[in-house]
Design a protein around this motif. Structure first.
Motif, PDB file in Angstrom:
ATOM      1  N   ASP C  25     -59.547   0.933  31.408  1.00  0.00           N
ATOM      2  CA  ASP C  25     -59.594   0.284  32.631  1.00  0.00           C
ATOM      3  C   ASP C  25     -58.584  -0.766  32.203  1.00  0.00           C
ATOM      4  O   ASP C  25     -58.648  -1.574  31.529  1.00  0.00           O
ATOM      5  N   LEU C  26     -57.542  -0.857  33.214  1.00  0.00           N
ATOM      6  CA  LEU C  26     -56.509  -1.785  32.982  1.00  0.00           C
ATOM      7  C   LEU C  26     -56.992  -3.294  33.274  1.00  0.00           C
ATOM      8  O   LEU C  26     -56.554  -4.158  32.548  1.00  0.00           O
ATOM      9  N   LEU C  27     -57.963  -3.552  33.955  1.00  0.00           N
ATOM     10  CA  LEU C  27     -58.336  -4.624  34.239  1.00  0.00           C
ATOM     11  C   LEU C  27     -59.119  -5.318  33.038  1.00  0.00           C
ATOM     12  O   LEU C  27     -59.322  -6.308  32.577  1.00  0.00           O
ATOM     13  N   GLY C  28     -59.896  -4.451  32.348  1.00  0.00           N
ATOM     14  CA  GLY C  28     -60.767  -4.573  31.122  1.00  0.00           C
ATOM     15  C   GLY C  28     -59.593  -4.890  30.193  1.00  0.00           C
ATOM     16  O   GLY C  28     -59.800  -5.834  29.245  1.00  0.00           O
ATOM     17  N   THR C  29     -58.653  -4.460  29.908  1.00  0.00           N
ATOM     18  CA  THR C  29     -57.300  -4.527  28.982  1.00  0.00           C
ATOM     19  C   THR C  29     -56.932  -6.077  29.577  1.00  0.00           C
ATOM     20  O   THR C  29     -56.620  -6.747  28.322  1.00  0.00           O
ATOM     21  N   ALA C  30     -56.738  -6.362  30.731  1.00  0.00           N
ATOM     22  CA  ALA C  30     -56.295  -7.654  31.122  1.00  0.00           C
ATOM     23  C   ALA C  30     -57.354  -8.699  30.469  1.00  0.00           C
ATOM     24  O   ALA C  30     -56.773  -9.762  29.875  1.00  0.00           O
ATOM     25  N   LEU C  32     -59.347  -8.458  28.121  1.00  0.00           N
ATOM     26  CA  LEU C  32     -59.475  -8.495  26.684  1.00  0.00           C
ATOM     27  C   LEU C  32     -58.121  -9.048  25.994  1.00  0.00           C
ATOM     28  O   LEU C  32     -58.407  -9.813  24.672  1.00  0.00           O
ATOM     29  N   PHE C  33     -57.133  -8.867  26.667  1.00  0.00           N
ATOM     30  CA  PHE C  33     -56.114  -9.604  26.325  1.00  0.00           C
ATOM     31  C   PHE C  33     -56.125 -10.996  26.526  1.00  0.00           C
ATOM     32  O   PHE C  33     -55.399 -11.796  25.319  1.00  0.00           O
ATOM     33  N   GLY C  34     -56.814 -11.523  27.377  1.00  0.00           N
ATOM     34  CA  GLY C  34     -57.215 -12.898  27.600  1.00  0.00           C
ATOM     35  C   GLY C  34     -57.857 -13.477  26.112  1.00  0.00           C
ATOM     36  O   GLY C  34     -57.412 -14.399  25.649  1.00  0.00           O
ATOM     37  N   ALA C  35     -59.010 -12.400  25.672  1.00  0.00           N
ATOM     38  CA  ALA C  35     -59.830 -12.694  24.731  1.00  0.00           C
ATOM     39  C   ALA C  35     -58.688 -12.866  23.408  1.00  0.00           C
ATOM     40  O   ALA C  35     -59.044 -13.559  22.643  1.00  0.00           O
ATOM     41  N   TYR C  36     -58.024 -11.921  23.214  1.00  0.00           N
ATOM     42  CA  TYR C  36     -56.925 -11.722  22.142  1.00  0.00           C
ATOM     43  C   TYR C  36     -56.040 -13.150  22.173  1.00  0.00           C
ATOM     44  O   TYR C  36     -55.792 -13.618  21.032  1.00  0.00           O
ATOM     45  N   SER C  37     -55.712 -13.710  23.495  1.00  0.00           N
ATOM     46  CA  SER C  37     -54.762 -14.654  23.566  1.00  0.00           C
ATOM     47  C   SER C  37     -55.780 -15.979  22.578  1.00  0.00           C
ATOM     48  O   SER C  37     -55.271 -16.786  21.999  1.00  0.00           O
ATOM     49  N   PHE C  38     -56.991 -16.089  23.343  1.00  0.00           N
ATOM     50  CA  PHE C  38     -57.877 -17.226  22.813  1.00  0.00           C
ATOM     51  C   PHE C  38     -58.003 -17.054  21.261  1.00  0.00           C
ATOM     52  O   PHE C  38     -57.758 -17.945  20.511  1.00  0.00           O
ATOM     53  N   MET C  39     -58.177 -15.959  20.645  1.00  0.00           N
ATOM     54  CA  MET C  39     -58.363 -16.047  19.324  1.00  0.00           C
ATOM     55  C   MET C  39     -57.174 -16.136  18.614  1.00  0.00           C
ATOM     56  O   MET C  39     -57.162 -17.003  17.425  1.00  0.00           O
ATOM     57  N   VAL C  63     -51.445 -18.367  32.025  1.00  0.00           N
ATOM     58  CA  VAL C  63     -50.583 -17.678  32.786  1.00  0.00           C
ATOM     59  C   VAL C  63     -50.364 -16.250  32.887  1.00  0.00           C
ATOM     60  O   VAL C  63     -50.527 -15.439  33.602  1.00  0.00           O
ATOM     61  N   SER C  64     -50.324 -15.801  31.340  1.00  0.00           N
ATOM     62  CA  SER C  64     -50.022 -14.538  31.133  1.00  0.00           C
ATOM     63  C   SER C  64     -51.214 -13.606  31.914  1.00  0.00           C
ATOM     64  O   SER C  64     -51.060 -12.469  32.356  1.00  0.00           O
ATOM     65  N   THR C  65     -52.452 -13.956  31.577  1.00  0.00           N
ATOM     66  CA  THR C  65     -53.520 -13.351  32.125  1.00  0.00           C
ATOM     67  C   THR C  65     -53.584 -13.148  33.625  1.00  0.00           C
ATOM     68  O   THR C  65     -53.671 -12.013  34.336  1.00  0.00           O
ATOM     69  N   VAL C  66     -53.110 -14.287  34.219  1.00  0.00           N
ATOM     70  CA  VAL C  66     -52.853 -14.220  35.661  1.00  0.00           C
ATOM     71  C   VAL C  66     -52.188 -13.204  36.159  1.00  0.00           C
ATOM     72  O   VAL C  66     -52.129 -12.439  37.107  1.00  0.00           O
ATOM     73  N   PHE C  67     -50.932 -13.301  35.558  1.00  0.00           N
ATOM     74  CA  PHE C  67     -49.905 -12.561  36.107  1.00  0.00           C
ATOM     75  C   PHE C  67     -50.178 -11.016  35.759  1.00  0.00           C
ATOM     76  O   PHE C  67     -49.951 -10.036  36.620  1.00  0.00           O
ATOM     77  N   PHE C  68     -50.929 -10.790  34.829  1.00  0.00           N
ATOM     78  CA  PHE C  68     -51.472  -9.376  34.285  1.00  0.00           C
ATOM     79  C   PHE C  68     -52.348  -9.039  35.530  1.00  0.00           C
ATOM     80  O   PHE C  68     -52.287  -7.834  36.111  1.00  0.00           O
ATOM     81  N   VAL C  69     -53.247  -9.832  35.966  1.00  0.00           N
ATOM     82  CA  VAL C  69     -54.262  -9.535  37.101  1.00  0.00           C
ATOM     83  C   VAL C  69     -53.565  -9.282  38.237  1.00  0.00           C
ATOM     84  O   VAL C  69     -53.612  -8.424  38.933  1.00  0.00           O
ATOM     85  N   ALA C  70     -52.269 -10.228  38.195  1.00  0.00           N
ATOM     86  CA  ALA C  70     -51.706  -9.828  39.694  1.00  0.00           C
ATOM     87  C   ALA C  70     -51.079  -8.864  39.870  1.00  0.00           C
ATOM     88  O   ALA C  70     -51.061  -7.814  40.745  1.00  0.00           O
TER      89      ALA C  70
END
Lengths: 274, 107, 81, 183, 137, 95, 494
Positions: C25-30, C32-39, C63-70
């Motif tokens: 699910d791409l939203l899930g990817t977004a 988790l990608f945020g979590a990846y950035s945190f780490m 920004v990156s996560t927001v762009f992704f969700v957008a």
């Protein structure tokens, strides 16, 4: 394709692992990478530039030329989003709301455009009333985020941060405005033209500061030659020059982040978004 | 002084532990939000308090401002964390996620 | 001295990376990608790269996560793999 | 200065008073921003103070209408009462947190909890009061505000009967008192 | 065990970076969805950043911001290079992060464009649609 | 004291594992969102702790503050998605 | 005034942002601003070339810091030549593309010019810089602009082609960056001359070998060398013609310049040809690239796509020539950078003229074009002769050097591939000429009225002028190639 991918990935991995064989240990203070140039930077940079944050000193002064192109790359990304997505055509299907009564008008395929103002306002297609709690909290938080972003830009010399980070935070405060209210609030508040001009001006400040050094008798970006133009201690002129370019970077990055967000979220129509 | 710091940090860790266990154990999404959203908030509060006290060890005006800055974090977390929680719940409601009830389990 | 934290965070990073590319699910990817950035941000702080960590915190988390969700908002969440 | 549409709709009788009000809100925002800058910066370099002033001015000039959209009398009193409200809130939070902690660690947790949604109506008017109540409800464990609209209707998700019964109760009274509104 | 630990501690950062890089590269090559590929691209780029930052790390050194610059000994104190982490890789990686964000933004814009036109982001479906359009132009 | 901080940090990392479990395996997207939100709040504290470990806390507060802001923005954006696009997709992890 | 080296890059950069502001205020101003910037750039490049020929290598310290700490420009003969080439081609194309940009992207032409200037800035910067990391940033600037510009082309296919280019381009750039990291780990420096200095002490290291391989693969991906060429044909075919005309001749050539620069300045011949034994393999790859490029070009039905495969083929010439490992081969490769840039530019100018009138460029659409657009076709024929390698044109001379080099190195397969590909391209172009010249338009009458109503006439004068100028320059460059080799290339290789 999957098999090919696995093969390529394994080859690359093997090559890279082979390369790690002769690496110095992780964190070894005597590895060649931390002896040759880095010692020069650490020992001389503060003395020469009066900037305690070595990263900023190297970023904005010794390797300021890199950073200039980095900012150009950001500008370029904003311009690319504008060029690729911006759609100037008017949508035929429109929704309006009569403010005093709250009646929603659905206009299909008409050329006449209602005047938006005191009585009518535009409405999104999948309109969701913006949440009161989120709206209020964001209203309170946004000015603080913006102030914090400006603080980050101004304190790039002393603490981590700088133009880019500050710009991104400022940009995300604008994005927060667009998320918590709706996109139109942002677009109406700050026009597209303003963003476009600011993005260019920000980088222009950077290049301009660099270019002024040339008629002053120095090389490109040589801030020390700016001393006659700026009042104050000539000792700190390099720090001031860095502050100048970081402000430029901050402006450009803010504008570009907003441009990218607005264009992606509304598919370039600047009407409705997340 | 150190004892106070250790006490605060341990309390914070305890709250975080509760949050983490709650996230794992709770039966559905809505009830998971309760520990996640709030125990963590209080955990941050307790821990930042401990760290701020530790920071005041060598008392000076700068250290005081720094501790104030740390409390700024708490201030924003107190504002933003419930909002984020609320926003997630709202999203769940709009997405049509049913909440877990006892009757359903029994029947 | 910091290597235990470093090692644990690095392991988390790899978990996040694997999960981000295998969620269906791409939203899930977004997310988790945020979590990846945190780490990643945490990792760089551990290694003393504060400026890089700051940049990653502002870019990756914000920004990156927001762009992704957008982008997902404007395209679709569906993915086959 | 930017005057948003809402403001015009609400007081379109006296343009001068609008200007004054927005000027006051600008001024308060500026002062607040500048003090925030001092806390953030912690340095008293003249250059940095100047930059702080400029930044605060910038934020206050362009975004004053976000923080204080409409200035009314008695803001100072609200602030004072709000600071009085905070310790009570924190104490409530701590008390209720232990309750949730107990729930989380209880071996038969699923028997104890009973999630359900309750709805109640209040007569709170202003956005800020509603938001404060909603966030307080969310912060006190056991309850999360699901929706709160401008009419003062709240929907709350409660994790067990005990937390649900405490609502709206004393918290609503306190919040209403802080913002000087009827319950 | 006592011999093995220092060896692992000395190199694990570099090994794990290679693994991360392989994950990213695999996603870029083998995944079918364009956005998944983008995520792979980002992971790939962060792996490189991890590599650079690992180069710069020094044990028992502090962050590259001069201590007490405005406090006690402003000019008298001698700065020892061994006390500070190498700033140069950080500088390079700031630039690299910025570049990767820019690329990410442009790629997202392209993905939105493609979706507008074809209503899908799966590569195989896109290929089918392209065949439907017919050969050149 | 720094040993204590280190152990607190390790404890937090251990707790992060729980949130990470929710983020990686959570049955729905929103569960993942909860997990990531919880990770974010722990990260803020970890950043401060690392600051104390380096004994340069004044430099790390900024990052933690920025983090607290921006985590909020990301979570808000992700949950805002559901306000406009209805429906929760079924999903399963790694198969 | 010794700021000319900086001005070459700064002038287009500065004007790019001025044009970016002009877009929002008065869009018409963007074009003259862009012209001014590039004119200044050409002027400075000419000055610098003169200076280099008379007084040797120029070093320019940016921000006034000494080289290993700061970034420096190090301009020698090779740089200076490529700089002049890039800036003049960019300028000429800008002159020619006024009309075609208006036709293709009329509503945002100003932004197009801004982007164009940034692209040129990137190319110029890549050429001029003496710092490994700076090179990376500039490559990314160039790539990012080209992603965006390519996506502006064909509505159906361009975004997809561009996104594929993004993926492959990012892999390439990242490999290069990784290589720089490996080098940095071993040497602790980023300045090319400094790195070369340190590297001469540690040649046997496996890290350096990995770095070399990674950097070469990265650059090869960016230049579309044979196995990594898959992105190029689609990307260049579907891009808007105003951009295709500049990206096709310049992008790959500049990347080849980068490869030669890395080989000569950073790693050194001794390391590449004595320590490593990779040159045979690469020359073989080059051979395959030439043959496959020529064969694939033969099988295309679209003129633009056919030309893109010819580019792939030409890349094989240059990479193979550079890796032959002798002076003649290297001379041929460097001379071919110059010649091939001019040839490709001339070809694409002619194609641009056709596209301006025809809109569609399938080979069957070209019937009877000699009668309709005689001047354009004359330019096209001249450029085609040069690609084939007919003597008075410049293509002949570089091929001559390459073949001599191949014989000297004993790489007969490479020489054979060169000759075969020349023959194949002769066949290819004569096929095109045949279609354009001999087949009359009469067939179209049954097809429908729409086709015959479109009156095809000669292209606008600005485009025609540039096309003619460049085509003539092919002969001039051919006649003076001896001078170029003696004054620029041979002194550089010494």
């Amino acid at each position: 394709m999957k098999f090919l991918g696995v093969v390529i990935v394994c080859l690359t991995g093997a090559l890279l692992l082979y390369g790690t064989g002769e690496f110095p240990d992780w964190g070894d203070p005597n590895s060649p990478a931390s002896l040759h140039l880095s010692n020069d930077y650490i020992e001389k940079a503060f003395e020469e530039t009066q900037v305690p944050n070595l990263v900023t000193a190297v970023l904005a002064d010794y390797r300021g030329f890199d950073t200039m192109f980095e900012t150009s790359v950001i500008f370029c990304a904003g311009l690319a989003c504008f060029l690729l997505l911006r759609d100037f055509s008017q949508k035929k299907e429109r929704f309006y709301r009569h403010i005093p009564t709250g009646v929603i008008l659905h206009v299909k395929n008409s050329k006449k455009i209602l005047k938006v103002g005191k009585e009518f306002e535009h409405m999104d297609k999948d309109w969701v009333p913006s949440d009161l709690i989120i709206k209020t909290v964001c209203r309170i938080i946004i000015p603080f985020i913006q102030l914090y972003a400006l603080y980050v830009v101004a304190h790039g010399d002393f603490s981590p941060g700088g133009g880019f980070q500050g710009g991104v935070i400022f940009g995300s405060s604008l994005i927060l405005l667009a998320i918590s209210y709706d996109l139109k609030t942002l677009v109406n508040r700050i026009k597209e033209k303003v963003f476009g001009i600011y993005a260019a001006i920000g980088v222009l400040i950077y290049v301009g500061i660099g270019a002024i050094c040339m008629p002053m008798g120095g090389n490109f970006l040589d801030y020390s030659k700016l001393a006659p133009l700026v009042p104050g201690d000539p000792h700190h002129i390099r720090a001031l020059g860095m502050l100048g370019i970081e402000i430029g970077v901050g402006i450009a990055v803010t504008a570009v982040m907003a441009i990218i967000y607005i264009n992606i979220v509304s598919e370039g129509r600047h009407d409705e978004g997340l | 002084m150190d004892i106070l710091v250790i006490f605060c940090l341990t309390i914070g860790l305890l709250f975080f532990l509760g949050g983490a266990v709650g996230i794992i154990r709770m039966p559905d999404f809505y009830s998971r939000l309760h520990p996640a959203g709030k125990l963590d908030t209080l955990g941050i509060f307790a821990m930042v308090m401990g760290l701020a006290i530790y920071n005041l060890h060598h008392f000076s005006f700068e250290a005081l401002l720094l501790s104030a800055k740390m409390f700024l974090i708490v201030f924003f977390v107190f504002l933003s964390s419930p909002t984020a929680t609320h926003s997630i719940v709202d999203a769940g409601m709009r997405a049509g996620l049913r909440h877990w009830t006892k009757k359903k389990r029994k029947g | 001295m910091h290597w235990p934290i470093d090692l644990i965070v690095l392991t988390f990073v790899i978990f996040c990376a694997i999960a981000a590319i295998s969620v269906k699910d791409l939203l899930g990817t977004a997310i988790l990608f945020g979590a990846y950035s945190f780490m990643m941000c945490l990792l760089w702080t551990v290694m003393g790269a504060v400026d890089v960590a700051f940049t990653e915190a502002s870019v990756g988390a914000g920004v990156s996560t927001v762009f992704f969700v957008a982008a997902i908002f404007r395209t679709s969440r569906r993915t086959k793999d | 200065m930017i005057v948003s549409v809402d403001d015009v709709a609400k007081n379109d009788d006296k343009p001068i008073s609008i200007f004054l009000k927005s000027f006051f809100s600008f001024l308060i925002t500026f002062v607040l921003m500048f003090s925030a800058w001092i806390v953030l910066s912690g340095k008293f370099d003249p250059l940095l103070l100047w930059l702080g002033g400029i930044s605060s001015f910038f934020v206050a000039y362009y975004f004053y209408d976000l923080l204080f959209p409409i200035i009314e009398k008695g803001y100072g009193g609200v602030f004072l009462r709000f600071t009085g409200y905070l310790p009570w809130l924190i104490w409530e939070i701590v008390k209720a947190n232990f309750h949730l902690l107990y729930l989380a660690f209880h071996p038969r947790m699923k028997d104890l909890i009973d999630p359900h949604i309750i709805t109640f109506k209040t007569h709170l008017k202003s956005d800020i009061a509603i938001t404060t109540l909603a966030n307080s409800i969310t912060l006190t464990p056991g309850t999360i505000t699901v929706t709160a609209d401008s009419d003062g209707v709240f929907r709350v998700h409660a994790i067990d009967r005990e937390s649900a019964e405490a609502l709206p109760g004393i918290m609503l009274k306190k919040v209403a008192k802080v913002f000087g509104e009827e319950i | 065990m006592t011999d093995l630990l220092p060896l692992i501690v000395a190199k694990y950062n570099y090994w794990l970076y290679v693994i991360l890089m392989m994950i990213g590269l695999y996603a870029m090559i083998a995944k079918n969805n364009l956005i998944k590929k983008l995520v792979g691209m980002n992971i790939f780029q962060t792996a490189i950043i991890l590599f650079y930052v690992s180069i710069g790390y020094k044990t028992d050194a502090t962050i590259p911001i001069i201590q007490n610059a405005h406090g006690g000994g402003s000019h008298g104190a001698v700065i020892h290079a061994a006390d500070y982490i190498n700033p140069l890789p950080h500088v390079l990686m700031l630039t690299a992060i910025v570049v990767s964000v820019a690329t990410f933004g442009v790629a997202m814009a392209l993905a939105v464009r493609i979706y507008q036109r074809y209503q899908t982001l799966e590569e195989d479906e896109l290929r089918m649609r392209l065949i439907d359009i017919g050969p050149e132009e | 004291m720094s040993t204590f901080f280190l152990s607190v940090a390790l404890g937090l990392l251990f707790l992060m594992l729980f949130s990470m479990y929710r983020a990686l395996f959570g049955p729905t997207i929103l569960d993942r969102l909860i997990g990531v939100n919880a990770i974010g709040s722990k990260t803020v504290i970890l950043l401060l702790l690392i600051g104390f470990l380096y004994e340069r806390i004044d430099m790390f507060v900024d990052i933690a503050l920025a983090y607290a802001f921006l985590n909020f923005v990301a979570v808000l954006a992700a949950s805002r998605y559901f306000h406009k696009r209805k429906g929760l997709y079924e999903e399963s992890f790694m198969d | 005034m010794d700021n000319y080296p900086a001005l070459i890059v700064i002038a287009p950069l500065l004007t790019a942002f001025l044009a970016g502001i002009a877009v929002w205020i008065r869009e018409r101003l963007a074009y003259p601003i862009a012209l001014t910037g590039l004119a200044v750039s050409i002027f400075s490049a000419g000055k610098v070339l003169m200076q280099v020929i008379t007084s040797g290598t120029i070093q320019y310290r940016l921000a006034g810091w000494a080289p290993p700490m700061g970034i420096e420009y190090r301009i020698d003969l090779l740089n200076a030549m490529v700089l002049l080439l890039v800036s003049s081609i960019a300028f000429l194309n800008l002159v020619a593309s006024y009309k075609s940009v208006d036709q293709e992207i009329n509503d945002r032409a100003g932004s197009f010019y801004t982007m164009y200037l940034l692209f040129v800035t990137g190319l110029l910067g890549v050429t001029v810089t003496g710092d490994l990391f700076n090179l990376y940033v500039l490559i990314e600037l160039t790539s990012l602009t080209s992603y965006a510009m390519i996506a502006l082309g064909d509505r159906d296919r361009a975004p997809l082609a561009s996104l594929n280019y993004v993926f492959i381009g990012v892999i390439g750039a990242s490999f290069y960056l990784l290589g720089v990291g490996y080098l940095y780990m071993q040497t602790g420096s980023l300045n090319m001359a400094d790195v070369a200095n340190i590297l001469s002490g540690i040649q046997g290291s496996s890290t350096v070998l990995t770095a070399f391989i990674l950097m070469m693969i990265g650059i090869w991906i960016k230049m579309a060398f044979f196995p990594m060429h898959v992105w190029l044909p689609n990307a260049y075919t579907y891009s808007p013609i105003g951009f295709a005309r500049v990206v096709a001749p310049l992008m790959t050539k500049v990347m080849i310049y980068v490869m030669i620069r890395l080989m000569i300045t950073v790693f050194g011949f001794d390391y590449i040809f004595k320590t490593l034994n990779l040159s045979d393999a690469v020359v073989w790859l080059g051979t395959i690239a030439i043959l496959s490029g020529a064969v694939m070009a033969l099988s295309q039905k679209n003129l633009k796509k056919m030309l893109t495969y010819i580019i792939v083929c030409e890349i094989g010439y240059m990479v193979g020539g550079a890796w032959l490992g002798n002076q003649l081969g290297m001379t041929g490769a460097i001379l071919h950078i110059l010649n091939d840039a001019l040839m490709t530019f001339a070809l694409f100018l002619a194609v641009g003229n056709m596209a301006y009138r025809l809109k569609k460029l399938d080979l069957t659409d070209l019937q009877g074009l000699f009668g309709k657009m005689p001047w354009t076709m004359a330019g096209f024929v001249l450029a085609a002769f040069s690609i084939i390698g007919v003597p008075p044109t410049c293509g002949f001379f570089s091929k001559w050097y390459l073949i001599l080099g191949a014989f000297e190195a004993g790489a007969y397969h490479f020489a054979g591939a060169l000759i075969i590909s020349s023959l194949l391209s002769a066949v290819l172009f004569f096929k095109v000429f045949e279609i354009c010249f001999f087949e009359p338009m009469s067939k179209d009458h049954g097809h429908g009225e729409s086709h015959s109503q479109v009156v095809i006439e000669e292209a606008p004068i600005s485009m025609l002028f540039v096309s003619g100028l460049v085509s003539l320059s092919l002969i001039v460059a051919g006649l003076y190639s001896g001078t170029i080799v003696n004054t620029i290339i041979l002194p550089f290789l010494k």
